[in-house]
Design an enzyme around this catalytic site. Structure first.
Site, PDB file in Angstrom:
ATOM      1  N   HIS A  91       0.835  -1.209   0.000  1.00 21.33           N
ATOM      2  CA  HIS A  91       0.000   0.000   0.000  1.00 21.33           C
ATOM      3  C   HIS A  91       0.869   1.259   0.000  1.00 21.33           C
ATOM      4  O   HIS A  91       0.555   2.247  -0.674  1.00 21.33           O
ATOM      5  CB  HIS A  91      -0.906   0.030   1.228  1.00 21.33           C
ATOM      6  CG  HIS A  91      -2.294  -0.461   0.982  1.00 21.33           C
ATOM      7  ND1 HIS A  91      -3.121   0.064   0.020  1.00 21.33           N
ATOM      8  CD2 HIS A  91      -3.012  -1.437   1.596  1.00 21.33           C
ATOM      9  CE1 HIS A  91      -4.286  -0.564   0.030  1.00 21.33           C
ATOM     10  NE2 HIS A  91      -4.246  -1.475   0.978  1.00 21.33           N
TER      11      HIS A  91
ATOM     12  N   ASP B  82      -7.658  -1.531  -2.251  1.00 20.06           N
ATOM     13  CA  ASP B  82      -8.831  -2.078  -1.578  1.00 20.06           C
ATOM     14  C   ASP B  82     -10.023  -1.632  -2.412  1.00 20.06           C
ATOM     15  O   ASP B  82     -10.207  -0.430  -2.629  1.00 20.06           O
ATOM     16  CB  ASP B  82      -8.969  -1.529  -0.155  1.00 20.06           C
ATOM     17  CG  ASP B  82      -7.835  -1.971   0.751  1.00 20.06           C
ATOM     18  OD1 ASP B  82      -7.066  -2.852   0.357  1.00 20.06           O
ATOM     19  OD2 ASP B  82      -7.721  -1.410   1.858  1.00 20.06           O
TER      20      ASP B  82
ATOM     21  N   GLU C  52      -9.296 -11.156   3.559  1.00 19.87           N
ATOM     22  CA  GLU C  52     -10.277 -10.174   3.101  1.00 19.87           C
ATOM     23  C   GLU C  52     -10.962 -10.685   1.844  1.00 19.87           C
ATOM     24  O   GLU C  52     -10.309 -11.236   0.965  1.00 19.87           O
ATOM     25  CB  GLU C  52      -9.609  -8.825   2.815  1.00 19.87           C
ATOM     26  CG  GLU C  52      -8.885  -8.255   4.017  1.00 19.87           C
ATOM     27  CD  GLU C  52      -8.139  -6.974   3.706  1.00 19.87           C
ATOM     28  OE1 GLU C  52      -8.395  -6.384   2.637  1.00 19.87           O
ATOM     29  OE2 GLU C  52      -7.309  -6.570   4.525  1.00 19.87           O
TER      30      GLU C  52
END
Length: 246
Positions: A174, A181, A245
């Site tokens: 990130h 995301d 996730e």
């Protein structure tokens, strides 16, 4: 939500420039005082008929120091690559697990140029499957300073903390603009139901537990189909999801 590895200001500016030139011309004109009074009286008398078209009012976008540093590093606004991709930066709101706005003025999502190009391939693939759907980005580059703040403010054991935030001392994909995301949404921006929310740390968000939660009735076949469509879409651009996730 999936965590993955690997123009409109010109028109407003021209309107603003034209307005400035017009005002300058009016200010430099040679009207006498009586002429000025006549003009003022005319404006006042006609003011009740003036209507302002709110659609023409464009709010100025502020690029603060944080965002400028991202641009200077060579990252690109993904909507400059594909304007059809929707963006709703969760860390520019309080709708995140921190319940804090950590990005301030920044509401654009930035990625490395090659990663942004790959994301555009994913959007093309999704549109080919269903033209009424679109990618909706929740987070892209995350400055290490923000990640450090998140790390410092979370009051929990390290083993628990790393489920939410990577240790900023090590950095993460990130931080380098190589992770996204995101989810899939309808064209109006309504996200598809994935059976778990953004930043949901429960095991119901884990792909490997999907069958168990399906058997228990806590998620549905539609939830799983939506998740699978997201994964297939992102694989079309060479991305992959992590295992905690959806």
């Amino acid at each position: 939500m999936i965590k993955l590895g690997i123009f409109g200001f010109m028109r407003s500016f021209m309107k603003y420039l034209l307005l400035c030139l017009t005002l300058s011309f009016m200010a430099c004109g040679g009207n006498t005082e009586s002429e000025d009074n006549e003009i003022q009286e005319e404006v006042v008398s006609d003011s009740s008929e003036v209507e302002i078209d709110s659609s023409e009012i464009v709010e100025e976008y502020i690029i603060d120091t944080l965002e400028q540093s991202i641009i200077d590093a060579g990252l690109v606004n993904i909507q400059d690559i594909d304007p059809s991709i929707l963006v709703e930066l969760k860390y520019s709101t309080t709708d995140n697990f921190m319940e804090k706005d950590m990005y301030g003025h920044m509401t654009r999502a930035y990625l490395q140029p090659s990663v942004a190009e790959d994301l555009a391939k994913c959007q093309t693939y999704l549109k080919e499957q269903d033209s009424t759907l679109t990618l909706l980005v929740y987070d892209a580059v995350r400055p290490r300073s923000v990640q450090q703040y998140m790390w410092d403010i979370l009051d929990m054991p390290i083993w628990e903390k790393t489920k939410f935030v990577s240790n900023p001392a090590n950095g993460s994909v990130h931080n380098y603009g190589c992770a996204i995301d995101l989810t899939i949404a309808n064209i109006d921006g309504t996200p598809l139901d994935m059976g778990a929310g953004y930043d949901d740390a429960r095991k119901i968000a884990y792909p490997r537990y999907e069958q168990a939660y399906l058997d228990s009735g806590m998620i549905t076949t539609q939830h799983i189909e939506n998740r699978q469509l997201l994964r297939e879409t992102m694989k079309a651009g060479g991305f992959w999801n992590i295992q905690t996730e959806w």
